[in-house]
Design a protein around this motif. Structure first.
Motif, PDB file in Angstrom:
ATOM      1  N   UNK A  35       0.834  -1.204   0.000  1.00  0.00           N
ATOM      2  CA  UNK A  35       0.000   0.000   0.000  1.00  0.00           C
ATOM      3  C   UNK A  35       0.867   1.252   0.000  1.00  0.00           C
ATOM      4  N   UNK A  36       1.899   1.251   0.809  1.00  0.00           N
ATOM      5  CA  UNK A  36       2.810   2.400   0.857  1.00  0.00           C
ATOM      6  C   UNK A  36       3.528   2.579  -0.476  1.00  0.00           C
ATOM      7  N   UNK A  37       3.944   1.466  -1.087  1.00  0.00           N
ATOM      8  CA  UNK A  37       4.633   1.559  -2.370  1.00  0.00           C
ATOM      9  C   UNK A  37       3.724   2.143  -3.448  1.00  0.00           C
ATOM     10  N   UNK A  38       2.456   1.735  -3.431  1.00  0.00           N
ATOM     11  CA  UNK A  38       1.499   2.276  -4.388  1.00  0.00           C
ATOM     12  C   UNK A  38       1.358   3.783  -4.191  1.00  0.00           C
ATOM     13  N   UNK A  39       1.262   4.191  -2.923  1.00  0.00           N
ATOM     14  CA  UNK A  39       1.141   5.626  -2.636  1.00  0.00           C
ATOM     15  C   UNK A  39       2.408   6.384  -3.043  1.00  0.00           C
ATOM     16  N   UNK A  40       3.572   5.755  -2.879  1.00  0.00           N
ATOM     17  CA  UNK A  40       4.835   6.391  -3.284  1.00  0.00           C
ATOM     18  C   UNK A  40       4.850   6.623  -4.788  1.00  0.00           C
ATOM     19  N   UNK A  41       4.342   5.643  -5.545  1.00  0.00           N
ATOM     20  CA  UNK A  41       4.283   5.816  -7.000  1.00  0.00           C
ATOM     21  C   UNK A  41       3.367   6.981  -7.354  1.00  0.00           C
ATOM     22  N   UNK A  42       2.233   7.061  -6.662  1.00  0.00           N
ATOM     23  CA  UNK A  42       1.300   8.173  -6.918  1.00  0.00           C
ATOM     24  C   UNK A  42       1.955   9.503  -6.539  1.00  0.00           C
ATOM     25  N   UNK A  43       2.640   9.507  -5.407  1.00  0.00           N
ATOM     26  CA  UNK A  43       3.298  10.741  -4.966  1.00  0.00           C
ATOM     27  C   UNK A  43       4.355  11.207  -5.960  1.00  0.00           C
ATOM     28  N   UNK A  44       5.181  10.289  -6.431  1.00  0.00           N
ATOM     29  CA  UNK A  44       6.231  10.677  -7.375  1.00  0.00           C
ATOM     30  C   UNK A  44       5.644  11.195  -8.683  1.00  0.00           C
ATOM     31  N   UNK A  45       4.486  10.666  -9.058  1.00  0.00           N
ATOM     32  CA  UNK A  45       3.828  11.166 -10.284  1.00  0.00           C
ATOM     33  C   UNK A  45       3.448  12.636 -10.121  1.00  0.00           C
ATOM     34  N   UNK A  46       2.882  12.993  -8.985  1.00  0.00           N
ATOM     35  CA  UNK A  46       2.487  14.387  -8.758  1.00  0.00           C
ATOM     36  C   UNK A  46       3.705  15.287  -8.568  1.00  0.00           C
ATOM     37  N   UNK A  47       4.744  14.775  -7.920  1.00  0.00           N
ATOM     38  CA  UNK A  47       5.960  15.573  -7.779  1.00  0.00           C
ATOM     39  C   UNK A  47       6.615  15.815  -9.134  1.00  0.00           C
ATOM     40  N   UNK A  48       6.551  14.811  -9.988  1.00  0.00           N
ATOM     41  CA  UNK A  48       7.091  14.989 -11.338  1.00  0.00           C
ATOM     42  C   UNK A  48       6.327  16.069 -12.097  1.00  0.00           C
TER      43      UNK A  48
END
Length: 815
Positions: A552-565
């Motif tokens: 779950x955390x890894x999925x959220x990290x992927x989402x977070x990096x998308x928005x940071x990008x």
């Protein structure tokens, strides 16, 4: 006859010659010319009888003179008698006259005694007057000497040594030569060199006290000079900002009015502060009394030792420079250590600059330049060494500000400081490193406290607070009613804010470096790129690798990096706004955040795949098959159903992930599950398997196939996901149907029903089944080996095993 006559003539001539000699001798004797030795020698050196003849001649001469005297006496006798007679007559009168003269003399002597006494008194007074006049004249010559010497002593007492030397010079050249014959003048002349030496010693002592004084006051002098330079720079910066605001008033009227009012207030405060501190502005002369060095210079110049004094002064100042340039070992620990170090150096060179401009020859520009170059090399080396110990970016920033003020101060005094600004670029790299370390800790703290769940917003105000921190735009989400959730977690706006804070911190160091806006923009972008590509990327990679980070955390990290990008373009705009450099500029660097966040996503995706496989392995490890069971349970194993439920719930979380990521994760999980089941079935430690166990295993595989066909992740075409279990399916079908003839007949053909079943896998499983059958037959019936069907089946298995081995051997030989 002739001969005889010649002889007579010769004798006659000799005789005449002798008579002439005697006459000459007599003439010389009568003239009383002395000495007579030569005359007499000439007489006696002749014939033996010459003496006799000379005496005859002498007697004849005497007789002649006697006759002449007698004639003269006879001639004057009567006159003599008359004179005697007259003299006798006068004798009585003479006696009478003598008595009268004696009486007259007596009376005269008695009368002249008083005159003589008065005359002697007059003479004595005249002598005294003459002596007094002489004394007065001599005193008039000596008094200026004494006055000048007294003046000299007074000047010595009041420490007016330069005037004393001038007085000595006047004494020696003007006054003392006039009265040099007096003893006291000789004593003065002997004392003057001693007084000169005394003045030299006293002035040198004053100079040493002066050098000690400026060594103690250097830090205060430097602190005052740096403070004045900083105030001047602040004033100039404020004035420049006000001019910039006035220049842009027509284009940005509303904003410029606000900024103008703020700057006017600041400028007014600056003027007020300047007015308040105007009376407190101090110079080097206010802090240090320079009179000893002036006095000593003049004294040594008058004494002709100016060069000696210059050499001594410069030597001592060089020693002090080395002491000033030697830092304390703990200087790097506090900013006060650096400030004291810079203040002492500035104070030293301010004093030297003052000496340069107020004296002639004591300090030259060449000397100060040489001294500064030596000091600059030492300063750069010291700062390079001590700054490397600084791990606090705030301390490095304060050090930079101090170096800028230090450089600006000395530049104002005419010293070149380009090497200091070059050093600042080295320190800037170190400052960036300390910032990166600090922000690495900030990022780790943010990641530690993040809950890795979407941000809930209950109302419009909360939503505005979030979007004020992070540039988020989603029209679809805007249409939803409150409460709602933003896709990113709390760490995203915090990371974005911290990146901006890093840019601000980096900008603080770039200020006052006398660089163009383009260079500053380039430095900011490079620093930000380092933050993104190295620090943030490393923190993300470490975060992803942490064991407590789940799927779950890894999925959220992927989402977070998308928005940071997606927010990187806003960071570029932010940098452009604060540097006033357009992004279309040719030399403008770009941010590399895209690759950073892509790499982080790829790492997170790979970690998701790894975590899924690890979770599958955990479920596989708790599998507990009874490989000797005679019949299946009629339902799938419990561990497998739990595994499928876990996968189903996990893939539901993947709905926010990009489609390919979810599909790849699902395919990877199914393939790993299929591989794990195949490895379990073909495990070398598993020696025998019953047909009942194969039937149970088949039920589990059917559940896996049903899960794959249920499309746990959308986007798969047809039965793509089911193909992950095709190897297991064909192998189990081969044993369930017992279709060995078809397998062996169609082996190697593209249209084979059991194309995915390798001879090695079939052989390994068949041997286990064969051993299971043997063991089962032994347990059920001791005479089972005599049954015909069993014997035929055993023969068939043995035949198939041989054929499979030949296929396996053929494959190995071909390989």
């Amino acid at each position: 006859m002739a001969r005889k006559s010649k002889s007579n003539l010769s004798e006659l001539f000799i005789e005449e010659n002798k008579d002439q000699i005697y006459e000459n001798a007599l003439a010389e004797i009568q003239s009383f010319e002395l000495p007579l030795g030569t005359t007499l020698r000439s007489v006696y050196d002749d014939q033996p009888n010459a003496h006799q003849r000379f005496m005859e001649k002498l007697d004849a001469c005497i007789r002649n003179h006697d006759r002449e005297i007698e004639k003269m006496c006879n001639f004057h006798h009567q006159g003599f008698v008359d004179a005697i007679t007259e003299l006798l007559k006068v004798r009585a009168d003479a006696e009478k006259l003598k008595v009268q003269v004696t009486d007259t003399n007596r009376r005269l002597q008695d009368a002249g005694k008083e005159v003589i006494a008065q005359t002697e008194e007059i003479i004595r007074c005249r002598v005294q007057q003459r002596n007094i006049t002489t004394v007065v004249e001599k005193l008039q010559l000596c008094l200026p000497v004494l006055e000048m010497y007294s003046k000299l002593k007074e000047q010595m007492n009041v420490k007016r040594y330069y005037s004393a030397l001038k007085t000595m010079e006047q004494l020696e050249n003007l006054y003392l030569p006039r009265v040099s014959q007096y003893r006291f003048c000789q004593i003065m002349i002997e004392n003057l060199p001693k007084l000169r030496e005394e003045i030299k010693e006293i002035s040198m002592s004053d100079l040493k006290d002066f050098l000690e004084s400026i060594r103690k006051h250097s830090d205060r002098i430097g602190e005052t000079a740096m403070k004045q330079a900083q105030q001047q720079k602040t004033f100039s910066t404020t004035l420049q900002k006000q001019n910039n605001v006035n220049y842009g008033r027509n284009m940005h009227l509303g904003r410029s009015r606000i900024l103008e009012s703020k700057n006017e207030i600041t400028l007014k405060r600056t003027f007020e502060d300047d007015d308040e501190h105007e009376e407190e502005v101090l110079t080097a002369q206010d802090l240090v009394d320079f009179s000893p060095v002036y006095r000593c210079l003049h004294i040594y110049s008058v004494l002709g030792d100016g060069e000696v004094f210059e050499n001594y002064y410069r030597k001592q100042r060089r020693k002090q420079a080395r002491l000033v340039l030697q830092p304390q070992s703990s200087m790097h620990e506090t900013v006060e250590g650096y400030r004291r170090y810079f203040s002492q150096i500035v104070g030293f060179f301010v004093v030297e600059d003052h000496i340069l401009h107020v004296t002639q020859g004591l300090v030259t520009r060449t000397y100060t330049d040489e001294l500064w170059n030596m000091a600059l090399s030492k300063i750069v080396a010291v700062l390079r060494t001590h700054s490397s110990y600084c791990s606090d970016p705030d301390l490095v920033l304060e050090l930079k500000n101090l170096i800028v003020v230090f450089a600006d101060t000395l530049q104002g005094y005419g010293f070149p400081v380009n090497r200091l600004f070059d050093l600042l670029f080295e320190i800037r790299d170190q400052y960036n490193e300390t910032l990166l370390k600090k922000w690495s800790g900030l990022f780790r703290d943010i990641f530690e406290v993040d809950n890795y769940s979407p941000i809930p917003v209950a109302n419009e105000d909360e939503y505005k607070i979030v979007i004020s921190k992070f540039p988020f735009q989603d029209p679809e989400l805007d249409k939803q009613s409150f409460p709602k959730k933003l896709p990113m977690s709390q760490s995203v706006p915090q990371i974005y804010i911290q990146v901006k804070e890093f840019i601000y911190a980096s900008l603080k160091f770039s200020e006052s470096l006398h660089r163009s806006s383009t260079e500053i923009d380039d430095m900011l972008r490079k620093s930000t790129n380092l933050l993104l590509t190295r620090t943030l990327s490393s923190c993300l990679q470490n975060l992803i690798k942490k064991p407590h980070i789940g799927l779950t955390e890894l999925v959220q990290i992927i989402i977070n990096t998308t928005h940071l990008e997606q927010a990187c373009k806003y960071l570029e705009d932010f940098i452009s706004n604060i540097t006033n450099i357009s992004q279309v500029t040719v030399h403008t660097a770009r941010l590399y955040g895209l690759s950073t966040f892509k790499d982080a996503r790829h790492a997170a995706e790979g970690e998701i795949y790894t975590k899924l496989n690890q979770k599958i392995d955990e479920f596989i490890q708790i599998a507990d098959y009874d490989w000797t069971m005679s019949e299946s349970d009629g339902r799938a194993s419990g561990y497998l159903m739990d595994l499928i439920n876990f996968l189903r719930s996990t893939f539901q979380v993947f709905t926010h992930l990009p489609g390919k990521v979810a599909q790849t994760a699902c395919m990877s999980a199914c393939q790993h599950l299929s591989t794990s089941l195949m490895q379990m079935l073909l495990d070398s430690e598993l020696k025998q398997i019953s047909m009942g166990a194969i039937q149970q295993f088949n039920l589990d595989v059917i559940q896996c196939e049903l899960f794959a066909s249920s499309e746990p992740v959308p986007g798969f075409q047809g039965d793509t996901l089911q193909l992950a279990f095709i190897d297991l399916r064909q192998l189990l079908d081969l044993f369930m149907v017992w279709d060995w003839s078809t397998y062996l007949a169609d082996y190697g053909q593209a249209a084979s029903k059991y194309l995915r079943v390798s001879p090695g896998a079939a052989l390994a499983l068949l041997e286990k089944v064969h051993r299971g059958m043997k063991d089962s037959s032994k347990k059920n019936n001791i005479f089972a080996q005599f049954r015909k069907n069993d014997r035929d089946k055993q023969k068939l298995i043995e035949t198939v095993v041989k054929q499979l081995r030949s296929l396996v051997n053929g494959m190995s030989q071909h390989t």
